[in-house]
Design an enzyme around this catalytic site. Structure first.
Site, PDB file in Angstrom:
ATOM      1  N   ASP A  15       0.843  -1.210   0.000  1.00 17.49           N
ATOM      2  CA  ASP A  15       0.000   0.000   0.000  1.00 17.49           C
ATOM      3  C   ASP A  15       0.874   1.255   0.000  1.00 17.49           C
ATOM      4  O   ASP A  15       0.631   2.208  -0.732  1.00 17.49           O
ATOM      5  CB  ASP A  15      -0.876   0.052   1.246  1.00 17.49           C
ATOM      6  CG  ASP A  15      -1.754  -1.153   1.444  1.00 17.49           C
ATOM      7  OD1 ASP A  15      -1.240  -2.213   1.839  1.00 17.49           O
ATOM      8  OD2 ASP A  15      -2.964  -1.046   1.172  1.00 17.49           O
ATOM      9  N   THR A 121      -7.101  -0.551  -1.943  1.00 14.33           N
ATOM     10  CA  THR A 121      -6.045  -1.578  -1.947  1.00 14.33           C
ATOM     11  C   THR A 121      -6.098  -2.362  -0.633  1.00 14.33           C
ATOM     12  O   THR A 121      -5.059  -2.718  -0.055  1.00 14.33           O
ATOM     13  CB  THR A 121      -4.656  -0.918  -2.100  1.00 14.33           C
ATOM     14  OG1 THR A 121      -4.443  -0.047  -0.968  1.00 14.33           O
ATOM     15  CG2 THR A 121      -4.557  -0.133  -3.387  1.00 14.33           C
ATOM     16  N   PHE A 162      -6.664 -12.059   0.567  1.00 15.79           N
ATOM     17  CA  PHE A 162      -6.788 -11.380   1.861  1.00 15.79           C
ATOM     18  C   PHE A 162      -7.846 -10.270   1.873  1.00 15.79           C
ATOM     19  O   PHE A 162      -8.692 -10.215   2.777  1.00 15.79           O
ATOM     20  CB  PHE A 162      -5.418 -10.797   2.252  1.00 15.79           C
ATOM     21  CG  PHE A 162      -5.416 -10.078   3.576  1.00 15.79           C
ATOM     22  CD1 PHE A 162      -5.522  -8.694   3.624  1.00 15.79           C
ATOM     23  CD2 PHE A 162      -5.339 -10.776   4.768  1.00 15.79           C
ATOM     24  CE1 PHE A 162      -5.525  -8.018   4.846  1.00 15.79           C
ATOM     25  CE2 PHE A 162      -5.336 -10.110   6.002  1.00 15.79           C
ATOM     26  CZ  PHE A 162      -5.445  -8.733   6.032  1.00 15.79           C
ATOM     27  N   ASN A 163      -7.814  -9.337   0.910  1.00 21.07           N
ATOM     28  CA  ASN A 163      -8.724  -8.183   0.952  1.00 21.07           C
ATOM     29  C   ASN A 163     -10.183  -8.600   0.828  1.00 21.07           C
ATOM     30  O   ASN A 163     -11.073  -7.959   1.368  1.00 21.07           O
ATOM     31  CB  ASN A 163      -8.377  -7.178  -0.159  1.00 21.07           C
ATOM     32  CG  ASN A 163      -7.073  -6.456   0.107  1.00 21.07           C
ATOM     33  OD1 ASN A 163      -6.624  -6.395   1.259  1.00 21.07           O
ATOM     34  ND2 ASN A 163      -6.448  -5.941  -0.935  1.00 21.07           N
ATOM     35  N   ASP A 236      -0.578  -3.826  -4.526  1.00 18.52           N
ATOM     36  CA  ASP A 236      -1.369  -2.595  -4.569  1.00 18.52           C
ATOM     37  C   ASP A 236      -0.871  -1.605  -5.607  1.00 18.52           C
ATOM     38  O   ASP A 236      -1.661  -0.870  -6.200  1.00 18.52           O
ATOM     39  CB  ASP A 236      -1.389  -1.946  -3.181  1.00 18.52           C
ATOM     40  CG  ASP A 236      -2.013  -2.861  -2.148  1.00 18.52           C
ATOM     41  OD1 ASP A 236      -1.665  -2.768  -0.965  1.00 18.52           O
ATOM     42  OD2 ASP A 236      -2.857  -3.698  -2.537  1.00 18.52           O
TER      43      ASP A 236
HETATM   44  O1  RIB Z   1      -3.646 -10.022  -0.880  1.00 19.73           O
HETATM   45  C1  RIB Z   1      -2.852  -8.878  -1.014  1.00 19.73           C
HETATM   46  C2  RIB Z   1      -3.553  -7.681  -0.476  1.00 19.73           C
HETATM   47  O2  RIB Z   1      -3.821  -7.847   0.912  1.00 19.73           O
HETATM   48  C3  RIB Z   1      -2.711  -6.399  -0.564  1.00 19.73           C
HETATM   49  O3  RIB Z   1      -3.558  -5.296  -0.677  1.00 19.73           O
HETATM   50  C4  RIB Z   1      -2.004  -6.378   0.757  1.00 19.73           C
HETATM   51  O4  RIB Z   1      -1.611  -5.052   1.126  1.00 19.73           O
HETATM   52  C5  RIB Z   1      -3.094  -6.878   1.671  1.00 19.73           C
HETATM   53  O5  RIB Z   1      -3.940  -5.773   1.978  1.00 19.73           O
HETATM   54 CA    CA Z   2      -3.337  -3.483   0.977  1.00 18.93          CA
END
Ligand code: RIB
Ligand code: CA
Length: 306
Positions: A15, A121, A162-163, A236
């Site tokens: 980020d 992001t 993850f996000n 990101d």
């Molecule tokens: O999976 C990668 C994402 O999850 C990226 O945005 C990282 O910064 C985390 O937020």
């Molecule tokens: Ca991120």
């Protein structure tokens, strides 16, 4: 004429690098930064956004803190990836600037006008809250370019990135909003690895260059341990790069649905590339990237920062 963007983020190594790429690119004007809990807790992601802007000499850009937890779930952070501070690696002093009083969801609504591109992001909690609090923003938000999701394998579970995993309900709401959205997922970010050679190019390139090199030293260690990669995906930054130069990514129109009720696949972005579900396409999904051009853009722009 530059494109105005707002970044909603959870710094987080990648980020922070994405913010610097935006600041270093004349094609963009970064008009605001909002922060959300994700890679680390909200207090840490907010501090890290302020620190990153200060390193680039841009503490004039407003930062608003947002959600400290997902819409309906317990927060899951990524300290094993980004460290206890969320930006482990470089020695960082506390920022001198403070965030604005406004909640991120309200600052987003204030800053989003026709022509502005929103670049989340992070988990989409703030974006979902903005749409709840200010539904009229739907009609003036031209595009969302989100780093998140995956067509194939996840990175938190085999199914979920993850996000999307942290706040599946928020992601589902954003994909159902009707706002044009580009999904920059792991399928493309894992194809462009920032290597030690890139880091060495930047280490002597001023404050921002050294900062990115030291961030990547820490980030690289995780990716070597976990993926045996010889570099790190700067996830990101690829979303920001797509706004700078849309020819870097190849995208396909597809329906993206987000799983929210599954024992094994919660947070999965179910991308219907072949249209077998009959669900209307609602996103442009990254399926390919010119990795060399992306990485050269990233490194050369960071080099250009004082
Ligand atoms: O999976 C990668 C994402 O999850 C990226 O945005 C990282 O910064 C985390 O937020
Ligand atoms: Ca991120």
């Amino acid at each position: 004429m530059s494109t105005r963007i707002v970044i909603d983020c959870d710094p987080g190594h990648d980020d922070a690098i994405a913010i610097l790429l935006a600041l270093a690119s004349p094609e963009l004007e970064l008009v605001g930064v909002t922060t959300v809990a994700g890679n680390q807790t909200l207090d840490k992601t907010t501090r890290n956004a302020l620190v990153t802007l200060e390193i680039a000499g841009r503490s004039d850009i407003p930062v608003a803190a947002g959600a400290d937890a997902p819409l309906r779930r317990q927060l899951r952070t990524a300290a094993h990836v980004h460290g206890d501070s969320g930006l482990d690696g470089p020695e960082l002093s506390e920022p001198s600037a403070l965030p604005v009083e406004a909640h991120a969801a309200d600052l987003l609504a204030e800053l989003i006008e026709p022509g502005v591109v929103l670049v989340p992001t992070a988990p989409l909690t703030n974006v979902a809250l903005m749409l709840e609090r200010h539904p009229e923003v739907r009609d003036r938000l031209d595009r969302i370019v989100w780093m998140g999701g995956s067509i194939a394998e996840g990175n938190v579970t085999p199914a979920a990135e993850f996000n999307a995993f942290v706040d599946p309900e928020a992601a589902a709401a954003v994909f159902a909003s009707g706002i044009p959205i580009t999904m920059v997922g792991l399928d493309v970010t894992h194809k462009a690895l920032f290597t030690r050679a890139h880091a060495e190019r930047l280490r002597g390139a001023g404050g921002a260059g050294r900062f990115v090199a030291e961030l990547s030293d820490f980030f690289q260690a995780f990716h070597e341990r976990s993926y045996a990669f010889d570099g790190s995906p700067i996830h990101d930054a690829m979303a920001v790069a797509h706004v700078i130069d849309p020819t870097l990514l190849t995208t396909r129109r597809a329906n993206v649905a987000v799983e929210t009720r599954s024992e094994f696949s919660d947070g999965r972005t179910v991308v219907d590339l072949r249209g077998v579900t009959g669900r209307e396409p609602n996103a442009d999904v990254g399926v390919g990237v010119d990795a060399a051009r992306f990485l050269e853009l990233l490194v050369s722009r960071i080099e250009s920062l004082a």
